[in-house]
Write a protein that holds these residues in place. Structure first.
Motif, PDB file in Angstrom:
ATOM      1  N   GLU A 271       0.845  -1.196   0.000  1.00 29.34           N
ATOM      2  CA  GLU A 271       0.000   0.000   0.000  1.00 29.34           C
ATOM      3  C   GLU A 271       0.876   1.240   0.000  1.00 29.34           C
ATOM      4  OE1 GLU A 271      -2.410  -0.276   3.470  1.00 29.34           O
ATOM      5  OE2 GLU A 271      -3.712  -1.838   2.662  1.00 29.34           O
ATOM      6  N   MET A 272       0.498   2.210  -0.808  1.00 26.90           N
ATOM      7  CA  MET A 272       1.272   3.443  -0.919  1.00 26.90           C
ATOM      8  C   MET A 272       0.351   4.649  -0.935  1.00 26.90           C
ATOM      9  SD  MET A 272       3.852   2.129  -3.913  1.00 26.90           S
ATOM     10  CE  MET A 272       2.697   0.855  -4.438  1.00 26.90           C
ATOM     11  N   THR A 273       0.791   5.726  -0.322  1.00 28.27           N
ATOM     12  CA  THR A 273       0.089   6.988  -0.412  1.00 28.27           C
ATOM     13  C   THR A 273       1.112   8.105  -0.392  1.00 28.27           C
ATOM     14  OG1 THR A 273      -1.577   8.421   0.622  1.00 28.27           O
ATOM     15  CG2 THR A 273      -0.224   7.121   2.096  1.00 28.27           C
ATOM     16  N   GLY A 274       0.869   9.148  -1.168  1.00 25.30           N
ATOM     17  CA  GLY A 274       1.822  10.247  -1.236  1.00 25.30           C
ATOM     18  C   GLY A 274       1.326  11.367  -2.113  1.00 25.30           C
ATOM     19  N   THR A 275       2.165  12.372  -2.282  1.00 24.71           N
ATOM     20  CA  THR A 275       1.855  13.505  -3.146  1.00 24.71           C
ATOM     21  C   THR A 275       2.025  13.080  -4.604  1.00 24.71           C
ATOM     22  OG1 THR A 275       2.619  15.049  -1.462  1.00 24.71           O
ATOM     23  CG2 THR A 275       2.436  15.884  -3.718  1.00 24.71           C
ATOM     24  N   ASP A 276       0.987  13.259  -5.400  1.00 29.16           N
ATOM     25  CA  ASP A 276       1.043  12.828  -6.788  1.00 29.16           C
ATOM     26  C   ASP A 276       1.816  13.824  -7.639  1.00 29.16           C
ATOM     27  OD1 ASP A 276       0.576  11.157  -8.907  1.00 29.16           O
ATOM     28  OD2 ASP A 276      -1.396  11.998  -9.382  1.00 29.16           O
TER      29      ASP A 276
ATOM     30  N   GLU B 119      -1.791  -7.609  -9.574  1.00 29.98           N
ATOM     31  CA  GLU B 119      -2.994  -6.784  -9.489  1.00 29.98           C
ATOM     32  C   GLU B 119      -2.597  -5.429  -8.932  1.00 29.98           C
ATOM     33  OE1 GLU B 119      -7.411  -6.803  -7.282  1.00 29.98           O
ATOM     34  OE2 GLU B 119      -6.041  -8.502  -7.080  1.00 29.98           O
ATOM     35  N   ALA B 120      -3.252  -4.377  -9.396  1.00 23.65           N
ATOM     36  CA  ALA B 120      -2.938  -3.035  -8.901  1.00 23.65           C
ATOM     37  C   ALA B 120      -4.141  -2.121  -9.086  1.00 23.65           C
ATOM     38  CB  ALA B 120      -1.722  -2.454  -9.626  1.00 23.65           C
ATOM     39  N   HIS B 121      -4.306  -1.214  -8.137  1.00 22.51           N
ATOM     40  CA  HIS B 121      -5.368  -0.217  -8.203  1.00 22.51           C
ATOM     41  C   HIS B 121      -4.796   1.099  -7.684  1.00 22.51           C
ATOM     42  CE1 HIS B 121      -8.306  -3.444  -8.866  1.00 22.51           C
ATOM     43  NE2 HIS B 121      -7.628  -4.107  -7.940  1.00 22.51           N
ATOM     44  N   ALA B 122      -5.006   2.172  -8.431  1.00 24.63           N
ATOM     45  CA  ALA B 122      -4.464   3.469  -8.042  1.00 24.63           C
ATOM     46  C   ALA B 122      -5.478   4.562  -8.325  1.00 24.63           C
ATOM     47  CB  ALA B 122      -3.153   3.751  -8.799  1.00 24.63           C
TER      48      ALA B 122
ATOM     49  N   CYS C  28      -2.395   3.938  -3.742  1.00 28.35           N
ATOM     50  CA  CYS C  28      -2.137   2.805  -4.633  1.00 28.35           C
ATOM     51  C   CYS C  28      -2.015   1.516  -3.818  1.00 28.35           C
ATOM     52  CB  CYS C  28      -0.852   3.056  -5.426  1.00 28.35           C
ATOM     53  SG  CYS C  28      -0.433   1.771  -6.620  1.00 28.35           S
ATOM     54  N   ILE C  29      -2.646   0.460  -4.312  1.00 29.08           N
ATOM     55  CA  ILE C  29      -2.517  -0.879  -3.734  1.00 29.08           C
ATOM     56  C   ILE C  29      -2.030  -1.816  -4.829  1.00 29.08           C
ATOM     57  CG2 ILE C  29      -3.682  -2.780  -2.570  1.00 29.08           C
ATOM     58  CD1 ILE C  29      -5.779  -0.792  -1.616  1.00 29.08           C
ATOM     59  N   VAL C  30      -0.915  -2.473  -4.581  1.00 29.30           N
ATOM     60  CA  VAL C  30      -0.314  -3.365  -5.575  1.00 29.30           C
ATOM     61  C   VAL C  30      -0.117  -4.738  -4.949  1.00 29.30           C
ATOM     62  CG1 VAL C  30       1.633  -3.741  -7.127  1.00 29.30           C
ATOM     63  CG2 VAL C  30       0.885  -1.406  -6.621  1.00 29.30           C
TER      64      VAL C  30
END
Length: 406
Positions: free
Chosen positions: A75-80, A101-104, A113-115
């Motif tokens: 799982e990732m989160t940050g400034t795009d 599998e990935a969803h962003a 984002c979840i990868v």
């Protein structure tokens, strides 16, 4: 299940509840397939009453909300920023991770984002703590490339099979990641009651209107939402209310042509209602953000190809070379095939040049690339309002989500 909720009524009191949903299939037809009806009954029944045999949808696919135990979740989160999803894909390829599998989602300059990855050599999960730490370190570096060293916005979390710390429903988790990243910072509509005249005007402008009132007689806060209808709208709204620790006691939703009205009677889990203007403003902003996250501008690209290690990195690099940035992505592997769905925008902020997309299609000719122009534009920007100092009750809940990444 691709069902459309036309209207619904929710009532919960004294330990009992009754929920009524009027649904149709995605073509607008009444559901008559007994297999699908039985599947719905099984899917929404309490776990102890469910049939233990496999339940299949009418298309024959086994539906499941469980995350595969053969993959490692990141799982990732940050400034795009433009090209960030491409950089993430490249890092995973360099670290010998195969993206299964990935969803962003990208919204208000935030990325969640979840990868799900497997080991390139064994095709199994990655559970070595040292290697997971290396993956986390490299991804954290990419996410924080444009931020100060002590900035806590860019965060990475890994979960190996059997770890129950992640939510199995991907979109449910994306909402939580976005809330933790505070993507709700931005213009918010007025919390004054909505008039029919204003609703009609906003229908044409595709704006979202959120109003919050007090129902002192019954001890509820009343949330009223009017916006363009779309799939999963009610799901997104209820996710936001739940993540803010509000309980829905009564609710109704109804669709008028392409417009939907939602009304929720809520209390916080501690029994309190929203009393101050500050609290109402924060909840309104969070609801608007939850509704808008799924709405993408630009062009939808769908690519079907034989799966291989590094495919996602190659495709996203090509998008970046053509001046396109990914606003939303859904990647899914089915057997030996992979389906990549991207919503892309021009890096400069201009409308996507379809001639560039055609050139890219020719370069990807060996792959089955389909292009669809999307007209789901977010509401137009209004002058930004001053940010409010948040109520302690709501601040603590958002910080609780944020601490999951520390």
């Amino acid at each position: 299940m691709d069902l459309v909720i036309c209207k619904s009524y929710v009532c919960s009191d004294a330990g009992w509840f009754m929920d009524v949903f009027h649904v149709r299939d995605e073509s607008g037809n009444k559901i008559r397939d007994e297999r699908l009806i039985n599947y719905i009954k099984q899917a929404i029944s309490p776990k102890e009453l469910r049939n233990t045999t496999e339940v299949r949808s009418c298309s024959g696919k086994i539906a499941s909300s469980e995350t595969s135990s053969e993959h490692t979740a990141i799982e990732m989160t940050g400034t795009d920023r433009p090209g960030l999803f491409s950089e993430i894909s490249a890092v995973l390829t360099d670290l010998r991770c195969n993206v299964v599998e990935a969803h962003a989602w990208s919204h208000n300059a935030r990325l969640a984002c979840i990868v799900h990855v497997s080991d390139e050599s064994t095709a199994g999960p990655i559970d070595d703590p040292s290697r997971l730490a290396t993956i986390k370190d490299h991804l954290s570096t990419v996410l924080r490339a444009d931020t100060a060293p002590d900035d806590q916005i860019g965060r990475v979390k890994t979960a190996y099979p059997g770890d129950d710390s992640t939510v199995s429903h991907q979109e449910r988790r994306l909402h939580q990641l976005m809330l933790a990243g505070q993507d709700f910072h931005g213009p918010v509509q007025s919390v004054t009651p909505v008039s029919p005249e204003r609703a009609a005007c906003d229908d044409e402008g595709r704006k979202t209107i959120v109003s919050i009132d007090r129902c002192n007689e019954k001890g509820y806060s009343v949330v009223h939402i009017e916006c363009k209808d779309r799939p999963k709208l009610i799901f997104d709204t209820v996710c936001a209310l739940t993540d803010l620790q509000f309980v829905v006691f009564h609710a109704s939703t109804i669709r008028h042509d392409s417009f939907t009205t939602q009304e929720y009677y809520i209390r916080h889990v501690n029994g309190c209602t929203l009393e101050t203007e500050t609290e109402m403003q924060l909840v309104a902003k969070c609801l608007e953000a939850a509704i808008e996250r799924r709405v993408c501008e630009g062009v939808r690209l769908e690519l079907c190809a034989h799966d291989r290690v590094g495919l996602l990195s190659d495709v996203t690099r090509l998008l970046r070379e053509y001046g396109l940035t990914v606003a939303r992505a859904d990647i899914e592997t089915q057997g030996e095939e992979v389906i990549n769905v991207f919503y892309v925008r021009d890096i400069s902020g201009n409308a996507v040049d379809m001639e560039i997309v055609d050139s890219m299609k020719r370069e990807m000719e060996p792959l089955a690339l389909q292009v669809k122009s999307e007209s789901l534009l977010r509401r137009s920007n209004s002058p930004e309002r001053p940010r409010f100092s948040f109520g302690n009750m709501l601040r603590s809940q958002i910080e609780r989500f944020s601490q999951n990444f520390i």
